[in-house]
Enzyme design. Structure first.
Site, PDB file in Angstrom:
ATOM      1  N   GLU A 210      -1.082  -0.832  -6.724  1.00  0.00           N
ATOM      2  CA  GLU A 210      -0.922  -2.198  -7.219  1.00  0.00           C
ATOM      3  C   GLU A 210      -0.944  -3.201  -6.078  1.00  0.00           C
ATOM      4  O   GLU A 210      -1.542  -4.278  -6.188  1.00  0.00           O
ATOM      5  CB  GLU A 210       0.401  -2.311  -7.995  1.00  0.00           C
ATOM      6  CG  GLU A 210       0.574  -3.639  -8.749  1.00  0.00           C
ATOM      7  CD  GLU A 210       1.294  -4.724  -7.965  1.00  0.00           C
ATOM      8  OE1 GLU A 210       1.413  -5.854  -8.470  1.00  0.00           O
ATOM      9  OE2 GLU A 210       1.737  -4.457  -6.820  1.00  0.00           O
ATOM     10  N   HIS A 318       8.866  -7.418   0.101  1.00  0.00           N
ATOM     11  CA  HIS A 318       7.844  -7.180   1.120  1.00  0.00           C
ATOM     12  C   HIS A 318       8.436  -7.275   2.533  1.00  0.00           C
ATOM     13  O   HIS A 318       7.762  -7.689   3.472  1.00  0.00           O
ATOM     14  CB  HIS A 318       6.650  -8.120   0.954  1.00  0.00           C
ATOM     15  CG  HIS A 318       5.826  -7.830  -0.267  1.00  0.00           C
ATOM     16  ND1 HIS A 318       4.467  -8.061  -0.321  1.00  0.00           N
ATOM     17  CD2 HIS A 318       6.147  -7.326  -1.485  1.00  0.00           C
ATOM     18  CE1 HIS A 318       3.999  -7.714  -1.511  1.00  0.00           C
ATOM     19  NE2 HIS A 318       5.019  -7.256  -2.238  1.00  0.00           N
TER      20      HIS A 318
END
Length: 353
Positions: A210, A318
């Site tokens: 993804e 992230h």
């Protein structure tokens, strides 16, 4: 520690970036197989747990997570033993320097490394604006030969190295909350509905790649051909300024994702979800995003698949340390459960108009 929190700990501490999701897949296969009638895999590594309806010609509802976290792939072992790499997913340069990482070899050996940062002493007061292309990972090897002898070679994958921490009663910090959140919720939803008869086939799946372009989502849609899909993914919270108008706030419930760069939530689906949340006292918040999720590819597949994202937000995704609120997870799990209890042929017909 609750079962849900323990699952978050177990799943976030696994290493699995885009194209290297095997550790996560094995965990899910072991845990989903307890509650599924059938386990399937696609040819890229996505996993599907299927609960079949006894109803003839039953529709299919898919709940889709993605397994991969952001990371790197080693592209070159330099003569001095340092590792060059390419990113797998989006990183800001300023969150990488001097951080520790786990390097996983093809054989599954684990090594600790650090991305080098030039000491201030040698920069003459000039700020470092280091590009990712200039960075290297130091695993302690003194030469290319030593790194190869250790078992590290081109194609090894790299993930942030950190710990799972409880910060307060409801808030936790870990890597890979994006999107091990989704892996937790598909496991617990399948467990919750394992012994319940449903008028539709229920498929929970975890896709691959993804973070590098929603690739496994296309495969999932083509393989399962669902009549409706709920994507479960984690999004960036932006509430650090303390304003009530911030987009994505910890502790304020699951996310109703109105729009992002890959999908616009259709009003017919939005109103059903919001009404169901309000009827059942489930906390929710509206959310917009400059990013995207697997829903972007799934809703465009075949003749169009009615799709929505049931998300939570976390700060600092992230990076090595994302912070999330477990109450948002419980809200997401609650609305997803209520949706599965509500869905019938009329629901599916309504959202396909």
């Amino acid at each position: 520690m609750s079962k849900s929190i323990e699952r978050f700990r177990e799943l976030t501490m696994l290493d699995g970036t885009s194209g290297f999701e095997n550790e996560v897949s094995k965990y899910l296969e072991e845990n989903l197989s307890k509650y599924a009638d059938e386990i399937k895999f696609d040819n890229l590594g996505g996993i599907y747990a299927i609960k079949k309806s006894k109803k003839e010609n039953a529709k299919t509802v898919m709940i889709s997570a993605h397994m991969d976290e952001v990371g790197f792939i080693v592209t070159k072992v330099l003569p001095n033993g340092m590792l060059k790499f390419e990113t797998l997913g989006g990183f800001r340069e300023d969150v990488l320097l001097a951080q520790t990482y786990t390097v996983t070899s093809y054989e599954g050996k684990k090594f600790t490394g650090v991305i080098g940062s030039i000491p201030k002493h040698f920069t003459a007061g000039v700020a470092q604006n280091v590009k990712i292309s200039d960075m290297t990972i130091d695993v302690g090897a003194a030469s290319r030969e030593e790194a190869l002898e250790m078992g590290i070679r081109e194609g090894a994958f790299v993930t942030p190295k950190t710990t799972f921490e409880q910060l307060t009663e409801n808030r936790f910090m870990s890597k890979a909350v994006d999107n091990r959140y989704g892996c937790v919720i598909i496991t617990e939803i399948l467990e919750e509905f394992a012994d319940k008869e449903l008028d539709f086939n229920l498929v929970v799946c975890a896709t691959v790649q993804e973070e590098v372009g929603l690739r496994g989502a296309t495969v999932a849609a083509n393989m399962i051909k669902p009549d409706v899909c709920f994507v479960v993914d984690c999004s960036p919270a932006n509430d650090m300024d303390g304003k009530e108008t911030s987009n994505g706030r910890l502790g304020e419930g699951f996310l109703v994702r109105l729009v992002d760069r890959t999908m616009v939530l259709r009003a017919n689906m939005r109103e059903k979800i919001v009404a169901l949340a309000e009827e059942n006292g489930i906390k929710y918040q509206y959310f917009t995003s400059p990013g995207g999720t697997d829903a972007g590819n799934i809703h465009q597949a075949l003749n169009g698949i009615p799709t929505t994202v049931i998300g939570i937000c976390a700060r600092y995704i992230h990076t090595h340390n994302a912070v999330f609120d477990i109450r948002d997870y419980y809200a997401a799990k609650s609305i997803l459960g209520k949706l599965l209890e509500t869905i019938d042929d009329k629901f599916i017909e309504d959202v396909r108009k």
